[in-house]
Design a protein around this motif. Structure first.
Motif, PDB file in Angstrom:
ATOM      1  N   THR A  19       0.831  -1.000  -0.064  1.00  0.00           N
ATOM      2  CA  THR A  19      -0.076   0.098   0.212  1.00  0.00           C
ATOM      3  C   THR A  19       1.122   1.127   0.011  1.00  0.00           C
ATOM      4  N   ASP A  21       1.717   3.217   2.410  1.00  0.00           N
ATOM      5  CA  ASP A  21       2.486   3.224   3.525  1.00  0.00           C
ATOM      6  C   ASP A  21       3.076   1.803   4.059  1.00  0.00           C
ATOM      7  N   LEU A  22       2.568   0.528   3.380  1.00  0.00           N
ATOM      8  CA  LEU A  22       3.204  -0.659   3.754  1.00  0.00           C
ATOM      9  C   LEU A  22       3.976  -1.397   2.589  1.00  0.00           C
ATOM     10  N   THR A  48       7.420  -3.262   6.390  1.00  0.00           N
ATOM     11  CA  THR A  48       7.462  -1.975   7.064  1.00  0.00           C
ATOM     12  C   THR A  48       6.451  -1.166   6.901  1.00  0.00           C
ATOM     13  N   TRP A  49       5.955  -0.492   7.911  1.00  0.00           N
ATOM     14  CA  TRP A  49       4.942   0.342   7.870  1.00  0.00           C
ATOM     15  C   TRP A  49       5.474   1.674   8.280  1.00  0.00           C
ATOM     16  N   ALA A  56       9.378   4.801  10.654  1.00  0.00           N
ATOM     17  CA  ALA A  56       8.740   3.802  10.531  1.00  0.00           C
ATOM     18  C   ALA A  56       8.782   2.427  11.433  1.00  0.00           C
ATOM     19  N   THR A  58       9.097  -1.698  11.474  1.00  0.00           N
ATOM     20  CA  THR A  58       9.378  -2.605  10.854  1.00  0.00           C
ATOM     21  C   THR A  58       9.430  -4.116  11.603  1.00  0.00           C
TER      22      THR A  58
END
Length: 79
Positions: A19, A21-22, A48-49, A56, A58
């Motif tokens: 996505t 952010d992901l 990782t977000w 972030a 992780t």
């Protein structure tokens, strides 16, 4: 006890955004240590977000190898 030896390795990695952010990162490391009969494979993965532009979170997992010139019995005895 001698801790000398040589090693070599190669690492391949790929990153796939899931996505905005992901993202998912996967990799494979191949290591060869002096005295070993073959290659050691070490798969790795991380999720990782991106919380903000500068932060972030992780979550990572993988297999890791370390060179040792000690025999298994010596390691257990020295612990």
């Amino acid at each position: 006890m001698a801790l000398d030896g040589t090693s070599g390795g190669v690492y391949l990695e790929g990153i796939r955004p899931l996505t905005k952010d992901l993202s998912l990162r996967g990799g494979l490391r191949l290591d060869r240590f002096t005295g070993d009969s073959g290659l050691r494979a070490a798969p790795r993965a991380a999720l990782t977000w991106m919380l903000t532009e500068n932060a972030a979170l992780t979550l990572a997992a993988g297999v890791y190898h370390q060179f040792s010139s000690l025999e298994v019995g010596e390691v257990q005895r020295n612990l």
